[in-house]
Design a protein around this motif. Sequence first.
Motif, short mmCIF file in Angstrom:
data_model
loop_
_atom_site.label_atom_id
_atom_site.label_comp_id
_atom_site.label_asym_id
_atom_site.label_seq_id
_atom_site.Cartn_x
_atom_site.Cartn_y
_atom_site.Cartn_z
N TYR A 9 -7.30 -2.15 -5.05
CA TYR A 9 -7.82 -3.48 -4.75
C TYR A 9 -9.34 -3.47 -4.56
CZ TYR A 9 -3.04 -5.18 -4.03
OH TYR A 9 -1.72 -5.53 -4.21
N LEU B 45 -5.06 1.24 -1.26
CA LEU B 45 -5.59 -0.11 -1.37
C LEU B 45 -7.05 -0.09 -1.80
CD1 LEU B 45 -4.02 -1.93 1.71
CD2 LEU B 45 -3.38 -2.13 -0.69
N GLY C 29 0.80 -1.22 0.00
CA GLY C 29 0.00 0.00 0.00
C GLY C 29 0.82 1.26 0.00
#
Length: 348
Positions: free
Chosen positions: A256, A252, A149
Amino acid sequence: MNPLLVTLDRLADFEEIVDVRTPLEYAEDHIPGALNAPVLSNEERVIVGTMYHRVSPFEATRVGAAMVAHNIARHLETTFADRPREWRPLIYCWRGGKRSGSMTTWFNLIGWRARQLDGGYKSWRRSVVDALATLPSAFRYNVLAGHTGSGKTRLLNALATAGAQTLDLEALAAHRGSLLGTLPGEPQPSQKAFDTALVTTLRGFDPKQPVFVEAESRRIGAIALPLALTDEIHRGACIQVDTAHDERIRLLLEDYGHLFDDADAFRAQLSKLTELHGRARIAEWHRLLDEGRRAELFEQLIDRHYDPAYARSTAKHFARLPDALRFAFRPTADDVPEQARRLLERAG
């Protein structure tokens, strides 16, 4: 020696490289830039191989020759219909045998100056394996180390834009390198295709300039990095990328966030960590996933999984980490290119 045979060092002499292996063989790996013009389809190759072992080599050769002749004729009417009289192709198959030899013979009968690669794809693969054992040591590496991250990939891309020489192993492997690193809709290449892409990239580098690369473990998803490269990276000069905790969570969530699109798959991936973290903690992470508490889930993954794993592995493998250049990075800011330029000035 057969005058139609040429060796790998002659690749640049030809206007086009033609891979006559099956589509499956080509998909696994091929010489960069090669055009696939199979003389046997995937199914036809199976038929011929089965006949060779169960009927007779003669019958297999006869049937295979008919298939090859038919497919070469089709390619002449379509794939190669517009090639000029002066065209010079290099043709290869698995090991420089009958498949490439047949097409080479027909092309020369037509009048094209076709040549056959001595040893076929196997000679190419051998050259790649040899290069993987020696080529990495030709360069010096600046290794971007930092917690998950911290934005190392964004920084690496910005360094490339700023003119630095960069090796993006995760891009070559189509994977972000962690348990949750699978890229949506993008399967990883075969190991052989990765090896070819890596060697091709390294051969384009200037040994006089440093190569910036992320700190990676030996495996990126299903892909294994060559030991020679891993060793060189572990010996490289380190740049410690420091990113604020809340900034890491924001990154993140951006990079993600797609994991939440398939909650069942995400849950299954988290379950693979049960042995490491225990059932109670995995159940807690599943609950956060089910309730859509994305930031909290990523925060726990950072604090309880990724950061401890980073502390264990990075300090163990990167000997020069204690002397690392420290670089404060804001990966979600608007001035990432400028930050990269400042790092380049400091890293030299």
